[in-house]
Design an enzyme around this catalytic site. Structure first.
Site, PDB file in Angstrom:
ATOM      1  CB  THR A  35      63.126 -34.445  18.127  1.00  0.00           C
ATOM      2  OG1 THR A  35      63.905 -35.624  18.338  1.00  0.00           O
ATOM      3  CG2 THR A  35      61.805 -34.805  17.474  1.00  0.00           C
TER       4      THR A  35
ATOM      5  CE  LYS B 101      61.816 -42.154  26.858  1.00  0.00           C
ATOM      6  NZ  LYS B 101      60.699 -43.084  27.050  1.00  0.00           N
TER       7      LYS B 101
ATOM      8  CG  ASP C 280      70.557 -31.752  22.206  1.00  0.00           C
ATOM      9  OD1 ASP C 280      69.644 -32.047  23.009  1.00  0.00           O
ATOM     10  OD2 ASP C 280      70.436 -31.868  20.978  1.00  0.00           O
TER      11      ASP C 280
ATOM     12  CE  LYS D  99      67.873 -32.795  18.104  1.00  0.00           C
ATOM     13  NZ  LYS D  99      68.732 -33.339  19.185  1.00  0.00           N
TER      14      LYS D  99
END
Length: 286
Positions: free
Chosen positions: A64, A17, A105, A68
């Site tokens: 992603t 997204k 994050d 990572k």
């Protein structure tokens, strides 16, 4: 000169997204910039980063799954928080072509909790479900907020090792995630002046994944229940929590919050969020 751009990389990547989020903000600000998605497999990471280092228009990328941790040996330096967490979700190309890795994050997760965390509490506890990559960032973030952590996983030894690594010195607890599946009838003491948080940091409950077995009897009165899963938007955990009268936070909070930090690094501007992300949420859920 070519249009400046950033992108998100992963394998797979079609589900991301991030382009929707960043391109909405780029459009609102009227920036001459683009944000793309790029499918990069594990065996192509080194070549991808080598090519992008030479591209003056490339501002950096979000990273992603499953890259990572794999990108870490391929970049030049790590921000201290990313180094501590052991995972990178944002890479920034510096002016000299060097690459710096960040983890947004943790900050993205904390963003919707900031107002509550700014208050004074007698006691703070978070029950965190999951011991994967997302849990690492969440454990580090909450440990820095002086919270006692209860970390639940299928392997309590792994949970204990994660706590010892990321939150050493605290009186934290590691337990089997199955503990929360059984009916809970614990008589909670007075929670006035306390802050209690329940976090699903696992993929359980996500579309296509096994369900999260969790009994609401384990949730102290006044808790906030936070599920980082984004598909479905309203997970069974959140629906159960709201039905039981608890405040809830969905996974779009963390997704949008971590993107906002990355956007500032890539484009040197704060994303426009005056509407409380209402339009963005509509797009993401549409």
């Amino acid at each position: 000169m070519s249009t400046p751009y950033a992108e998100v990389i992963g394998d797979p990547i079609a589900q991301s997204k991030s382009p929707t989020i960043h391109n909405l903000w780029i459009g609102r600000l009227g920036l001459e910039a683009e944000y793309r998605a790029c499918h990069v497999k594990g065996d192509g990471l080194a070549e991808y980063l080598a090519r992008r280092r030479e591209d003056l228009a490339w501002r950096g990328c979000n990273v992603t799954m499953p890259h990572k941790q794999a990108v870490i040996p391929l970049i030049d330096r790590l921000d201290p928080l990313a180094q501590r967490i052991g995972a990178v979700n944002t890479i920034l190309r510096e002016a000299d072509g060097s690459l710096t890795g960040f983890n947004t994050d943790a900050g993205g997760f904390l963003e919707p909790l900031r107002a509550e965390l700014a208050k004074t509490h007698y006691f703070r506890m978070a029950r965190i479900l999951g011991t994967g990559g997302a849990a690492r960032a969440i454990v580090a973030a909450l440990a820095d907020q002086n919270m006692v952590l209860v970390l639940a996983g299928r392997d309590p030894a792994k949970a204990r090792a994660l706590l010892d690594e990321l939150a050493p010195g605290g009186e934290h607890h590691a337990i089997d995630i199955a503990h929360f599946a059984a009916p809970g009838d614990f008589a909670f003491d007075d929670r006035e002046g306390c802050f209690d948080l329940v976090v699903n940091a696992s993929p359980l409950g996500m579309a296509g994944q096994p369900p999260l077995l969790f009994d609401m009897g384990h949730v102290p009165p006044g808790s906030i229940v936070y599920d980082i899963v984004t598909h479905p938007h309203d997970t069974p955990l959140l629906l159960s929590a709201r039905a039981a009268g608890f405040a809830t936070l969905d996974g779009l909070n963390m997704l949008i919050g971590q993107a906002a930090e990355a956007f500032e690094k890539f484009f040197g501007a704060s994303p426009p969020r005056a509407d409380g992300d209402e339009e963005l949420r509509h797009l993401l859920l549409g």
